[in-house]
Design an enzyme around this catalytic site. Structure first.
Site, PDB file in Angstrom:
ATOM      1  N   LYS A  83       0.865  -1.188   0.000  1.00  0.00           N
ATOM      2  CA  LYS A  83       0.000   0.000   0.000  1.00  0.00           C
ATOM      3  C   LYS A  83       0.894   1.228   0.000  1.00  0.00           C
ATOM      4  O   LYS A  83       1.770   1.372   0.865  1.00  0.00           O
ATOM      5  CB  LYS A  83      -0.811   0.015   1.291  1.00  0.00           C
ATOM      6  CG  LYS A  83      -2.307  -0.034   1.094  1.00  0.00           C
ATOM      7  CD  LYS A  83      -2.983   0.113   2.453  1.00  0.00           C
ATOM      8  CE  LYS A  83      -4.461   0.009   2.348  1.00  0.00           C
ATOM      9  NZ  LYS A  83      -5.116   0.202   3.645  1.00  0.00           N
TER      10      LYS A  83
HETATM   11  O1  G3P Z   1      -7.891   0.846   5.401  1.00  0.00           O
HETATM   12  C1  G3P Z   1      -8.304   2.127   5.160  1.00  0.00           C
HETATM   13  C2  G3P Z   1      -9.723   2.471   5.538  1.00  0.00           C
HETATM   14  O2  G3P Z   1     -10.608   1.451   5.308  1.00  0.00           O
HETATM   15  C3  G3P Z   1      -9.923   3.302   6.747  1.00  0.00           C
HETATM   16  O3  G3P Z   1     -11.251   3.340   7.222  1.00  0.00           O
HETATM   17  O4  G3P Z   1     -12.984   3.940   8.888  1.00  0.00           O
HETATM   18  O5  G3P Z   1     -10.564   4.598   9.283  1.00  0.00           O
HETATM   19  O6  G3P Z   1     -11.928   5.733   7.559  1.00  0.00           O
HETATM   20  P1  G3P Z   1     -11.694   4.460   8.291  1.00  0.00           P
END
Ligand code: G3P
Length: 218
Positions: A83
């Site tokens: 990533k």
């Molecule tokens: O892995 C990245 C992503 O899914 C983050 O999610 O809920 O922290 O915005 P969130």
């Protein structure tokens, strides 16, 4: 549509893997921190627990160091996807890694033009963060629809990996639009199984079966 789980908790991954519904895993530095474990140990276990791609994120911000980190992470297992952030250095790194045959997930995507650039450097996956856009009163799902349109216009093979998924309606809308993958927290994935009419119907069938006196197994 493929389902990835967005977690670094090995028990959650094993539980979901046993359902046969899991196509991969995404992690990020915040999820690794939540696991409370050394990243390399966790990633090794995750890569063994699933055959699908497992995203592991670089933390350097300059191209050369990103590349060194990425090559180190890629030695963990063949199903590691690196990533990289959606920055100039991130995309430079993406290009080199793709030429070397390493899977790359370009993360922190918040616009369709960013997604276009990621596809042009051959990203395997683009991760638009729908929940975080919704959080700032922008329409996360409109971004997914734009990216789908652009990728289809030009036949880009980069897979749209819908990230920052917060609830089942995000998954439903992503599927309607034709996103390739949704990476979903385990708690949200579990909710996809549920409907109160399923529970009610099952209860009634079991009650009636018991009353009929029949048995399937002797
Ligand atoms: O892995 C990245 C992503 O899914 C983050 O999610 O809920 O922290 O915005 P969130």
């Amino acid at each position: 549509m493929k389902f990835f789980v967005d977690t670094a908790m090995i028990d959650e991954i094993r539980e979901l893997e046993s359902t046969g519904l899991l196509d991969g895993v995404t992690t990020n530095p915040s999820l690794i921190k939540q696991s409370g474990r050394p990243f390399e140990e966790v990633l090794k276990e995750i890569c063994k627990a699933t055959k699908g791609p497992v995203s592991a994120e670089v933390v350097a911000v300059d191209h050369q160091t990103m590349l060194l980190e990425a090559r180190q992470l890629a030695t963990i297992a063949p199903n590691i996807a690196i990533k990289v952030p959606m920055t100039v250095d991130g995309l430079k790194t993406c290009k080199v890694l793709r030429d070397e045959g390493v899977m790359v997930n370009v993360t922190l995507c918040f616009s369709a033009t960013q997604a276009l650039l990621a596809a042009k450097v051959g990203a395997s996956f683009i991760s638009p963060f729908v929940g975080r856009l919704d959080d700032v009163s922008q329409d996360g799902m409109a971004l997914i629809a734009d990216i789908r349109l652009i990728y289809d216009n030009y036949g880009f093979e980069t897979e749209i990996l819908v990230a920052s998924v917060r609830h089942p309606a995000h998954v439903l809308e992503a599927a309607r639009i034709g996103a390739d993958i949704a990476t979903v927290p385990a708690a949200v994935l579990r909710k996809l199984f549920l409907h109160p009419l399923t529970d009610k119907g099952l209860k009634a069938f079991l009650r009636d079966w018991k009353a009929s006196g029949n048995r399937i197994l002797s």
